[in-house]
Design a protein around this motif. Structure first.
Motif, mmCIF file in Angstrom:
data_model
loop_
_atom_site.group_PDB
_atom_site.id
_atom_site.type_symbol
_atom_site.label_atom_id
_atom_site.label_comp_id
_atom_site.label_asym_id
_atom_site.label_seq_id
_atom_site.Cartn_x
_atom_site.Cartn_y
_atom_site.Cartn_z
ATOM 1 N N ARG A 102 -80.009 4.321 -16.393
ATOM 2 C CA ARG A 102 -80.995 5.669 -16.462
ATOM 3 C C ARG A 102 -80.205 6.524 -17.503
ATOM 4 N NH1 ARG A 102 -83.728 6.248 -10.666
ATOM 5 N NH2 ARG A 102 -85.058 4.621 -10.723
ATOM 6 N N HIS A 135 -86.151 8.723 -16.765
ATOM 7 C CA HIS A 135 -84.945 8.632 -15.864
ATOM 8 C C HIS A 135 -83.719 8.859 -16.412
ATOM 9 C CE1 HIS A 135 -87.212 7.832 -12.240
ATOM 10 N NE2 HIS A 135 -87.981 7.043 -12.691
ATOM 11 N N ASP A 170 -79.805 10.079 -15.942
ATOM 12 C CA ASP A 170 -78.894 10.321 -15.082
ATOM 13 C C ASP A 170 -77.574 10.787 -15.785
ATOM 14 O OD1 ASP A 170 -80.593 10.463 -13.080
ATOM 15 O OD2 ASP A 170 -80.086 8.464 -12.284
ATOM 16 N N HIS A 192 -74.090 8.840 -8.889
ATOM 17 C CA HIS A 192 -75.325 8.459 -9.809
ATOM 18 C C HIS A 192 -74.591 7.703 -10.934
ATOM 19 C CE1 HIS A 192 -78.184 11.655 -8.487
ATOM 20 N NE2 HIS A 192 -78.920 10.689 -8.764
ATOM 21 N N HIS A 193 -75.125 6.695 -11.339
ATOM 22 C CA HIS A 193 -74.499 5.735 -12.285
ATOM 23 C C HIS A 193 -75.251 5.596 -13.563
ATOM 24 C CE1 HIS A 193 -71.437 4.825 -9.680
ATOM 25 N NE2 HIS A 193 -72.339 4.326 -8.728
ATOM 26 N N PHE A 222 -76.478 0.573 -12.743
ATOM 27 C CA PHE A 222 -76.289 0.225 -11.289
ATOM 28 C C PHE A 222 -77.432 -0.878 -10.993
ATOM 29 C CE2 PHE A 222 -80.261 2.080 -9.586
ATOM 30 C CZ PHE A 222 -80.849 3.133 -10.781
ATOM 31 N N MET A 241 -80.205 -2.418 -8.830
ATOM 32 C CA MET A 241 -81.341 -2.096 -7.669
ATOM 33 C C MET A 241 -81.614 -3.227 -6.935
ATOM 34 S SD MET A 241 -84.779 0.192 -8.120
ATOM 35 C CE MET A 241 -84.024 1.740 -9.097
ATOM 36 N N ILE A 290 -80.839 6.161 -0.146
ATOM 37 C CA ILE A 290 -80.463 4.640 -0.406
ATOM 38 C C ILE A 290 -81.447 4.071 -0.921
ATOM 39 C CG2 ILE A 290 -78.111 4.682 0.549
ATOM 40 C CD1 ILE A 290 -79.482 3.307 3.084
ATOM 41 N N TRP A 291 -82.779 4.152 -0.175
ATOM 42 C CA TRP A 291 -83.701 3.362 -0.429
ATOM 43 C C TRP A 291 -85.029 3.973 -0.622
ATOM 44 C CZ3 TRP A 291 -83.918 -1.542 2.949
ATOM 45 C CH2 TRP A 291 -84.755 -2.749 2.582
ATOM 46 N N ASN A 292 -85.967 3.468 -1.708
ATOM 47 C CA ASN A 292 -87.170 4.067 -1.855
ATOM 48 C C ASN A 292 -88.248 3.022 -1.797
ATOM 49 O OD1 ASN A 292 -89.338 6.028 -2.310
ATOM 50 N ND2 ASN A 292 -88.296 6.380 -4.426
ATOM 51 N N GLY A 306 -86.811 0.030 -3.800
ATOM 52 C CA GLY A 306 -85.782 -0.167 -4.914
ATOM 53 C C GLY A 306 -84.388 0.516 -3.921
ATOM 54 N N ARG A 322 -74.452 2.396 -3.331
ATOM 55 C CA ARG A 322 -74.875 3.519 -2.512
ATOM 56 C C ARG A 322 -74.574 2.604 -0.971
ATOM 57 N NH1 ARG A 322 -79.139 7.918 -4.486
ATOM 58 N NH2 ARG A 322 -78.370 8.121 -6.509
HETATM 59 P P1 ATP Z 1 -81.851 10.495 -6.669
HETATM 60 O O1 ATP Z 1 -82.828 11.297 -6.480
HETATM 61 O O2 ATP Z 1 -80.770 10.280 -5.859
HETATM 62 O O3 ATP Z 1 -81.394 10.543 -8.171
HETATM 63 P P2 ATP Z 1 -84.178 8.621 -7.408
HETATM 64 O O4 ATP Z 1 -85.095 9.320 -6.808
HETATM 65 O O5 ATP Z 1 -83.906 8.967 -8.875
HETATM 66 O O6 ATP Z 1 -82.717 9.157 -6.766
HETATM 67 P P3 ATP Z 1 -85.310 5.811 -7.256
HETATM 68 O O7 ATP Z 1 -85.902 6.427 -8.383
HETATM 69 O O8 ATP Z 1 -86.167 6.279 -6.107
HETATM 70 O O9 ATP Z 1 -84.201 7.219 -6.877
HETATM 71 O O10 ATP Z 1 -84.620 4.859 -7.244
HETATM 72 C C1 ATP Z 1 -84.392 3.850 -5.968
HETATM 73 C C2 ATP Z 1 -82.944 3.840 -5.500
HETATM 74 O O11 ATP Z 1 -81.857 3.489 -6.595
HETATM 75 C C3 ATP Z 1 -82.662 5.165 -4.703
HETATM 76 O O12 ATP Z 1 -82.981 5.425 -3.554
HETATM 77 C C4 ATP Z 1 -80.887 5.077 -5.046
HETATM 78 O O13 ATP Z 1 -80.170 4.590 -4.143
HETATM 79 C C5 ATP Z 1 -80.829 4.329 -6.367
HETATM 80 N N1 ATP Z 1 -80.409 5.295 -7.544
HETATM 81 C C6 ATP Z 1 -81.326 5.820 -8.288
HETATM 82 N N2 ATP Z 1 -80.851 6.329 -9.355
HETATM 83 C C7 ATP Z 1 -79.494 5.916 -9.246
HETATM 84 C C8 ATP Z 1 -78.452 6.030 -10.131
HETATM 85 N N3 ATP Z 1 -78.381 6.783 -11.153
HETATM 86 N N4 ATP Z 1 -77.111 5.541 -9.651
HETATM 87 C C9 ATP Z 1 -77.211 4.707 -8.592
HETATM 88 N N5 ATP Z 1 -78.087 4.424 -7.689
HETATM 89 C C10 ATP Z 1 -79.249 5.039 -8.294
#
Ligand code: ATP
Ligand code: MG
Length: 867
Positions: free
Chosen positions: A68, A73, A75, A85-86, A89, A91, A209-211, A236, A241
């Motif tokens: 990402r 996306h 981060d 945040h990595h 990572f 998923m 942790i999970w969506n 995901g 995490r």
């Molecule tokens: P956050 O709000 O914490 O950035 P997100 O809403 O962007 O999360 P999703 O797109 O729903 O996350 O991704 C599904 C899962 O992947 C998240 O619940 C989280 O556990 C993990 N995740 C998302 N972005 C990262 C990241 N940059 N590094 C590590 N894990 C991540």
């Protein structure tokens, strides 16, 4: 529980729920114009959701490498500054394609987290979509009711569209989602403030942790929503995490996913990691151990750092890591590459690509590090200069244009400029720098911006590619859509039985035409997007539902084919001659030429090149017949000895192309037998990146044209030389030329001698010095000799010679040793050079300057007389 076990349990759990477990797709996407990297587990299943392709199984689960760092996306800025945040990572995900829906998805997520992994229920919170009036969407009461059976209602939180409505992109499948958050704080902390208040509030120990995404709508290009015919599940879970939660840590970096890497950085840098959120050294260590993963996996999947596109993103991540280590860990030498070995030991079991590609990954990172550290060193000199110039003007703010140039053109990190400036009590024009940055972003946005309208579906008919067998075929248009980009308005069309090969596997897409009795429409290019073969045309046919005769531009296709088959023969010949470490790392196959990048660590010598070319041409002469295995199980192809490429996504069934002993998995078009290639000619061999060589070659028509043009040149030469034996005539000419040069030099020396004695007598006493100002057409070397002799022989002298040899203005100044303190030759020449729009320099005794303005010599002459 180790991270390995956590990952395995996830996969085993969903296997027990009848999911097919598949490997991660490559992190780098090759054939998707809308996305550079996999940024979620569902990326590799996009075409299933869009309905372009049948899923392998209605239930799938896997762990997917995600990145990402760009686009929707991104981060990157948080990485290192927070603990969860990595850039790259894993998923973990489970999918249902039109099979189970909300109930099973929620029940199983709950079962896995609380029963298998044993996370205490009182540490969990969930969110559901609260609805959105502007979209006319209701609250997700269905999800709410299911959650209610597992968790106290007070722990179910309403979430808005931003957090709880998931969209793949600007258009496409989407739907409400339900997130699971975990509260990892101590009992004491929890007593002080309820976790409810911290969900979705950037607290490092209360994290999502999970969506679970419930895909039930399709977003159309005009922004409206329609119901999807089949409903899907897409979940995901962040692996790192999850490990933090299960290993009872406060940070992802304290889990065994990262601790071995951190230990190695500590060892190499002598700095201790203390895990403090705001400590710059700790931030740097987190950045380094995070970025090395992203960069290593991208390279292992075939994406080398480069100056554009995905390669540039990777280069920037690596440079961010190097720059943090340089600044906060004092690492002034390359060292990151030494982490690859640790990464391999840790991840190799799950991701074998990192084991197989270790040498390449290590070499590439090392080279990049060395070259960027050099950039930093050079940049430091430039910053120093800029600081001096600014201070000299009595100013305290570094100008934004120069700072931006350092950043943009020289790749020098702006925060380094900032720090160095601050050390000297200066600042950067931040607003100006930001404005430059925005301007650049706008420029690149403008270049890539495209507006894409909805598909207009004329006929729900599967699309078939017939181009392996035919270059002409009767077709109808099954769907079309309008697009707008910087070149104007176009239409993309999909045909039922298309002969047009879509760009892919290095081979360019076909061009051609659609014809019938009424119209003739040019096909400009053909590409693949989400598994659809899409041809581009400028204007829609008058009758879109008419039957057309599709014709591929056959000479282009024939030449591309020759080059593609030639590429396979080249690959094999290289492995024969150099060794089996040679692996394809990229290619371009067009009608005009072919380019082939491969792993090899030194420049190829003349003999090796000649041998490779000879081997390829021998195979062409053998006229080996193509054996095409259009659809065989991948394992069978590999057993037969087919070459597969790293970072390429292969299906269960593959196409194998065989020419005798050359066997490759390949989707491209090929000659029917190698004789059709005609002839193969290497054109160049050079370095493409660290550890990667690049060969360019031509074949077929182009090779013939090449030899033809050589022959023409020789025949023109022979006419010019009036001789059949060109070689002998040229040798003779060179000999004559040499003799003439010797004579000319002697003549010049003679002439110069004459000048010297004239000039010696022409000095005039002017104030404290003897001055000579002379115009001449003598060449620079002679002038230099004379001036040196004069300044040695005539005391108290300043000698100024203005020459116009070969039509180029030049000023030479000599000052005798006894006057050097008073008249600096460099300063004198600099002042005079202004008249000829030139510059130059030298030392106090001798200096020269060349210029652009010949007419200015007269002014310089007058000026010199006044000295
Ligand atoms: P956050 O709000 O914490 O950035 P997100 O809403 O962007 O999360 P999703 O797109 O729903 O996350 O991704 C599904 C899962 O992947 C998240 O619940 C989280 O556990 C993990 N995740 C998302 N972005 C990262 C990241 N940059 N590094 C590590 N894990 C991540
Ligand atoms: Mg996010």
């Amino acid at each position: 529980m180790t991270s390995q076990e956590i990952r395995q349990q996830f996969l085993d759990f969903f296997k027990s729920k009848e999911h097919l477990i598949v490997p991660s797709a490559p992190i780098v996407l090759k054939d998707d114009p809308t996305l550079m990297f996999s940024n979620s587990g569902m990326t590799q299943f996009k075409d299933y959701f869009l309905g372009y392709k049948e899923p392998k199984s209605p239930r799938i689960a896997d762990t997917q490498k995600c990145l990402r760092v760009s686009g929707k996306h991104n981060d990157l800025d948080d990485v290192g500054r927070d603990t969860y945040h990595h850039t790259m990572f894993e998923m973990l995900g489970n999918w249902s394609f039109g099979d189970y829906f909300k109930k099973e998805a929620i029940d199983w997520a709950w079962e896995l987290l609380t029963e298998v992994y044993g996370i205490p229920k009182e540490n969990l919170y969930v969110t559901i979509f609260e609805g959105d009036a502007s979209e006319n969407l209701d609250r997700d009461t269905e999800a709410y009711d299911i959650w209610k059976s597992h968790i106290d209602e007070s722990r179910i939180i309403n979430g808005n569209k931003k957090d709880n409505f998931w969209e793949m992109g600007a258009s496409g499948p989407c739907g409400p989602c339900s997130e699971i958050h975990v509260d990892l704080r101590s009992a004491e902390e929890k007593a002080k403030i309820s976790g409810l208040e911290l969900v979705n509030n950037d607290h490092p120990q209360v994290v999502e942790i999970w969506n679970l995404v419930f895909m039930q709508y399709n977003r159309k290009a005009d922004g409206s929503l329609e119901n999807l015919p089949a409903k899907h599940i897409d979940t995901g879970m962040g692996f790192e995490r999850l490990c933090m939660a299960l290993q009872h840590k406060e940070s992802n970096y304290d889990t065994d996913v990262f601790t071995p890497l951190i230990a190695k950085v500590e060892e190499l840098s002598g700095k201790k990691y203390t895990g403090i959120l705001t400590d710059e050294k700790d931030i740097a260590i987190r950045v380094v151990v995070d970025h090395i993963r992203a960069v290593s996996f991208a390279i292992a999947d075939g994406q080398l750092p480069s100056n554009n596109g995905a390669g540039y993103v990777i280069r920037r991540i690596l440079r961010r890591g190097i720059s943090y280590a340089y600044r906060f860990l004092g690492m002034k030498e390359a060292f990151l590459y030494q982490l690859v070995d640790v990464l391999k030991n840790q991840m190799g079991a799950t991701f074998p690509e990192i084991v197989k590609q270790e040498t390449l990954v290590t070499e590439v990172i090392k080279e990049e590090e060395i070259s960027f550290l050099r950039t930093i060193e050079n940049g430091l000199v430039r910053v120093q200069k800029l600081i001096e110039q600014t201070t000299a003007k009595g100013e305290k703010v570094l100008p934004s244009e120069e700072v931006f140039e350092l950043y943009d053109t020289y790749g020098f990190p702006d925060d380094l400029t900032r720090i160095i400036a601050e050390e000297k009590g200066l600042t950067i024009d931040e607003a100006g720098f930001e404005a430059e940055l925005q301007k650049q972003k706008q420029r690149s946005k403008k270049d890539s911006a495209a507006k894409v309208y909805d598909w207009v579906v004329l006929e729900e008919k599967p699309e078939t590619f017939v181009g392996y067998d035919k270059t002409e075929n009767e077709v109808v248009v099954t769907r079309y859509r309008k697009i707008e980009n910087k070149d104007g308005e176009f239409y993309q069309i999909v045909l039922d039985n298309t002969p047009f090969y879509p760009e892919g596997g290095g081979q360019v897409g076909d061009k051609g035409s659609l014809e019938n009795a009424v119209e003739n429409i040019e096909v400009l290019e053909t590409k693949k997007e989400n598994n659809l073969i899409i041809s581009l045309i400028k204007e829609l046919p008058k009758d879109i539902s008419a039957v057309f005769y599709a014709k591929v531009n056959s000479s282009d296709r024939r030449n591309s084919q020759g080059n593609h088959s030639g590429t396979h023969l080249l690959h094999e010949a290289l492995r024969d001659v150099l060794g089996t470490h040679v692996e394809q790392k990229g290619s371009y196959v067009g009608p005009d030429y072919l380019r082939f990048d491969f792993s090899h660590f030194s420049k190829m010598n003349e003999e090796e090149l000649a041998l490779v070319e000879e081997k390829v041409n021998a195979k062409i002469k053998e006229n080996i017949v193509l054996q095409e295995f259009r659809n065989i199980p991948i394992q069978e192809a590999l057993d037969k000895g087919a070459m597969a490429l790293f970072g390429e996504k292969y299906g269960d069934n593959v196409r194998m192309i065989q020419f005798g002993s050359s066997k490759e998995l390949c989707g491209g078009t090929h000659v029917k037998s190698t004789g059709e290639i005609g002839h193969f000619k290497l054109v160049s061999e050079a370095s493409a990146a660290a550890g990667i060589r690049r060969i360019e070659a031509i074949s077929g028509d182009k090779a013939q044209e090449y030899y033809q043009s050589l022959e023409n040149q020789i025949s023109e030469l022979s006419q010019l030389l009036k001789s059949k034996d060109v070689l002998k005539s040229v040798e003779k000419l060179m000999e004559e030329n040499h003799l003439l040069k010797v004579e000319l030099d002697a003549f010049k020396k003679e002439k110069a001698k004459g000048e010297i004695s004239d000039w010696k007598n022409a000095y005039e006493q002017k104030g404290d010095k003897q001055l000579l100002v002379k115009k001449t057409s003598l060449d620079a070397a002679s002038v230099k000799d004379i001036v040196f002799e004069l300044k040695r022989e005539i005391p108290n002298s300043v000698t100024i010679i203005l020459s116009d040899a070969d039509g180029k203005p030049m000023i030479t100044v000599g000052v005798s040793a006894d006057l050097e303190a008073t008249y600096q030759a460099g300063a004198v020449v600099k002042d005079l050079a202004k008249e000829i729009q030139g510059g130059g320099g030298g030392n106090p005794g001798f200096a020269t300057a060349g210029g652009k303005n010949l007419d200015g010599l007269e002014n310089a002459y007058q000026k010199a007389l006044g000295l």
